[in-house]
Design a protein around this motif. Structure first.
Motif, PDB file in Angstrom:
ATOM      1  N   LEU A   1       0.836  -1.199   0.000  1.00  0.00           N
ATOM      2  CA  LEU A   1       0.000   0.000   0.000  1.00  0.00           C
ATOM      3  C   LEU A   1       0.875   1.256   0.000  1.00  0.00           C
ATOM      4  N   ALA A   2       1.965   1.215   0.751  1.00  0.00           N
ATOM      5  CA  ALA A   2       2.894   2.347   0.747  1.00  0.00           C
ATOM      6  C   ALA A   2       3.469   2.560  -0.658  1.00  0.00           C
ATOM      7  N   GLN A   3       3.753   1.459  -1.368  1.00  0.00           N
ATOM      8  CA  GLN A   3       4.201   1.582  -2.765  1.00  0.00           C
ATOM      9  C   GLN A   3       3.190   2.372  -3.585  1.00  0.00           C
ATOM     10  N   HIS A   4       1.930   1.992  -3.499  1.00  0.00           N
ATOM     11  CA  HIS A   4       0.879   2.644  -4.268  1.00  0.00           C
ATOM     12  C   HIS A   4       0.774   4.124  -3.896  1.00  0.00           C
ATOM     13  N   MET A   5       0.814   4.419  -2.595  1.00  0.00           N
ATOM     14  CA  MET A   5       0.666   5.806  -2.134  1.00  0.00           C
ATOM     15  C   MET A   5       1.835   6.671  -2.598  1.00  0.00           C
ATOM     16  N   TRP A   6       3.038   6.146  -2.456  1.00  0.00           N
ATOM     17  CA  TRP A   6       4.214   6.905  -2.882  1.00  0.00           C
ATOM     18  C   TRP A   6       4.163   7.168  -4.381  1.00  0.00           C
ATOM     19  N   ALA A   7       3.762   6.150  -5.135  1.00  0.00           N
ATOM     20  CA  ALA A   7       3.657   6.315  -6.591  1.00  0.00           C
ATOM     21  C   ALA A   7       2.596   7.353  -6.945  1.00  0.00           C
ATOM     22  N   LYS A   8       1.494   7.378  -6.188  1.00  0.00           N
ATOM     23  CA  LYS A   8       0.437   8.358  -6.441  1.00  0.00           C
ATOM     24  C   LYS A   8       0.982   9.773  -6.302  1.00  0.00           C
ATOM     25  N   HIS A   9       1.707  10.024  -5.209  1.00  0.00           N
ATOM     26  CA  HIS A   9       2.268  11.361  -5.013  1.00  0.00           C
ATOM     27  C   HIS A   9       3.379  11.634  -6.026  1.00  0.00           C
ATOM     28  N   ALA A  10       4.228  10.637  -6.260  1.00  0.00           N
ATOM     29  CA  ALA A  10       5.342  10.828  -7.198  1.00  0.00           C
ATOM     30  C   ALA A  10       4.845  11.176  -8.596  1.00  0.00           C
ATOM     31  N   SER A  11       3.696  10.620  -8.974  1.00  0.00           N
ATOM     32  CA  SER A  11       3.170  10.905 -10.319  1.00  0.00           C
ATOM     33  C   SER A  11       2.847  12.382 -10.498  1.00  0.00           C
ATOM     34  N   LYS A  12       2.662  13.088  -9.385  1.00  0.00           N
ATOM     35  CA  LYS A  12       2.359  14.522  -9.445  1.00  0.00           C
ATOM     36  C   LYS A  12       3.620  15.385  -9.470  1.00  0.00           C
ATOM     37  N   VAL A  13       4.746  14.834  -9.041  1.00  0.00           N
ATOM     38  CA  VAL A  13       5.952  15.646  -8.887  1.00  0.00           C
ATOM     39  C   VAL A  13       7.124  15.177  -9.751  1.00  0.00           C
ATOM     40  N   MET A  14       6.967  14.088 -10.492  1.00  0.00           N
ATOM     41  CA  MET A  14       8.034  13.622 -11.359  1.00  0.00           C
ATOM     42  C   MET A  14       8.342  14.672 -12.432  1.00  0.00           C
ATOM     43  N   PRO A  15       9.602  14.774 -12.864  1.00  0.00           N
ATOM     44  CA  PRO A  15       9.933  15.684 -13.948  1.00  0.00           C
ATOM     45  C   PRO A  15       9.158  15.343 -15.225  1.00  0.00           C
TER      46      PRO A  15
ATOM     47  N   SER B   1       1.211  12.693   0.585  1.00  0.00           N
ATOM     48  CA  SER B   1       2.274  13.677   0.763  1.00  0.00           C
ATOM     49  C   SER B   1       3.042  13.424   2.055  1.00  0.00           C
ATOM     50  N   ARG B   2       2.310  13.069   3.111  1.00  0.00           N
ATOM     51  CA  ARG B   2       2.965  12.773   4.379  1.00  0.00           C
ATOM     52  C   ARG B   2       3.916  11.592   4.239  1.00  0.00           C
ATOM     53  N   LEU B   3       3.458  10.521   3.599  1.00  0.00           N
ATOM     54  CA  LEU B   3       4.313   9.352   3.396  1.00  0.00           C
ATOM     55  C   LEU B   3       5.534   9.721   2.571  1.00  0.00           C
ATOM     56  N   TYR B   4       5.333  10.489   1.521  1.00  0.00           N
ATOM     57  CA  TYR B   4       6.431  10.896   0.634  1.00  0.00           C
ATOM     58  C   TYR B   4       7.481  11.673   1.430  1.00  0.00           C
ATOM     59  N   ASP B   5       7.033  12.620   2.241  1.00  0.00           N
ATOM     60  CA  ASP B   5       7.961  13.449   3.011  1.00  0.00           C
ATOM     61  C   ASP B   5       8.673  12.639   4.095  1.00  0.00           C
ATOM     62  N   GLU B   6       7.938  11.782   4.796  1.00  0.00           N
ATOM     63  CA  GLU B   6       8.560  10.970   5.836  1.00  0.00           C
ATOM     64  C   GLU B   6       9.578   9.994   5.236  1.00  0.00           C
ATOM     65  N   THR B   7       9.265   9.506   4.042  1.00  0.00           N
ATOM     66  CA  THR B   7      10.195   8.597   3.364  1.00  0.00           C
ATOM     67  C   THR B   7      11.460   9.340   2.952  1.00  0.00           C
ATOM     68  N   GLU B   8      11.321  10.573   2.490  1.00  0.00           N
ATOM     69  CA  GLU B   8      12.489  11.382   2.139  1.00  0.00           C
ATOM     70  C   GLU B   8      13.424  11.511   3.334  1.00  0.00           C
TER      71      GLU B   8
END
Length: 360
Positions: free
Chosen positions: A221-235, A340-347
């Motif tokens: 599920l974390a994979q899916h969530m991170w990918a969801k956010h990443a799809s908005k911020v990828m170059p 976004s929270r997961l993305y930031d905490e993972t960073e």
């Protein structure tokens, strides 16, 4: 017969009602692999199971669709060498990088080694994973729960560290092997408090005795969530999409291996029917679709779910990552704030491990 695995069959046999409306892909879109032509592909976990089948499918492509080079990231050098021969036999160049993808600092090292071997990556396949038979949480020496480290964190490190190579071509694809268990076991809700810690559940929910179902499904599920956010911020030009293989007992995941060993052989056809089991050759097709079909050009943040409730593939059009083929929605994936929270905490977590020296 082990009751643990009887509960698995009962749990999954109750999941076969389809009620949503569907749009189906054309045969041309389903079978198209033209995007892979002359491309550089990187695969994690390529020496067994679904990863090995990706390699075999690449090797079997017609010459006009074959990739130029495939980079294999694997734990076992001998298995990687054997796998590379499948590609070399059809004139596809290979590179091998050996390391433990469950070790974050080794993943950083493998990413840096990749940068010394190639100038660009067109397709990054995140496939390596585990599904333990342990009934308690297993925590590595670095303090991370094992499923979180391998199934999730290796994805985030590789994607972020290889962005310079992914942005080199005009377009590139990050392709993630996701899972329906994000809905069936994790219920689409991420437990932030125990995501990668020693504390918390390991088993499945009420009525389930499937080992590690909780930690496995939450890492996916974390994979899916991170990918969801990443799809908005990828170059620009970098897409990120997820595919679900369904139930594939023929993989080397520990849970499937134990299932096969505990159930008498004469009962396995019935169990496979209850589970809507697929062969690896069938289960890998959603991944091959998002890797190679021109249909996926410029599409990002999608989930290719060709139904885990039927043995045969149901060729539904991809939906947003949070949505499943039956219309159900993963609450945490659909919530931008949680993603976004997961993305930031993972960073922040990645930065911690980035500074750890790799043992030679």
């Amino acid at each position: 017969m082990n009751l643990r695995f009887v509960s698995l069959t009962i749990l999954l046999s109750s999941l076969f009602t389809l009620s949503a409306s569907y749009n189906f892909l054309s045969a041309n879109s389903i079978n198209d692999r033209s995007y892979l032509s002359n491309k550089t592909v990187l695969i994690t976990g390529p020496t067994s199971g679904l990863g090995l089948q990706v390699v075999k499918d690449l090797a079997s492509l017609p010459s006009q669709n074959k990739p130029f080079k495939v980079i294999l990231l694997a734990r076992s050098e001998s298995k990687a060498i054997s796998t590379s021969e499948i590609l070399k036999n059809v004139d596809i160049k290979t590179e091998i990088i050996v390391g433990d993808l469950s070790s974050p600092n080794q993943v950083f090292r493998m990413a840096e080694e990749t940068k010394t071997l190639v100038n660009s990556i067109d397709v990054l396949v995140i496939n390596a994973g585990m599904f333990s038979t342990a009934t308690e949480r297993e925590v590595q020496s670095d303090g991370l729960e094992k499923h979180f480290a391998l199934n999730y964190l290796h994805q985030t490190i590789l994607v972020t560290q290889l962005l310079p190579l992914l942005t080199s071509p005009s377009s590139s694809r990050v392709c993630i092997m996701g899972s329906y268990t994000t809905l069936e076991f994790a219920k689409g809700k991420l437990d932030f408090s125990t995501l990668h810690s020693k504390e918390g559940k390991s088993m499945g929910g009420p009525g389930s005795s499937l080992p590690s179902a909780h930690v496995y499904s939450h890492a996916k599920l974390a994979q899916h969530m991170w990918a969801k956010h990443a799809s908005k911020v990828m170059p620009k030009g970098v897409t990120i999409n997820v595919a679900c293989p369904g139930n594939v007992p023929g993989t080397n995941l520990d849970t499937w291996s134990e299932l096969r060993s505990k159930i008498p052989r004469f009962l396995m056809p019935g169990v496979n029917w209850l589970l809507a089991s697929r062969t690896v050759e069938v289960g890998v097709q959603p991944m091959m679709f998002i890797m190679g079909s021109s249909y996926m050009t410029s599409k990002t943040g999608t989930f290719t779910d060709w139904s885990w409730k039927k043995k045969s593939l149901q060729y539904f059009e991809p939906k947003p990552i949070e949505e499943y083929h039956n219309g159900e929605v993963a609450e945490s994936v659909a919530d931008p704030q949680q993603c976004s929270r997961l993305y930031d905490e993972t960073e922040a977590l990645m930065e911690r491990f980035k500074e750890v020296p790799v043992a030679v």
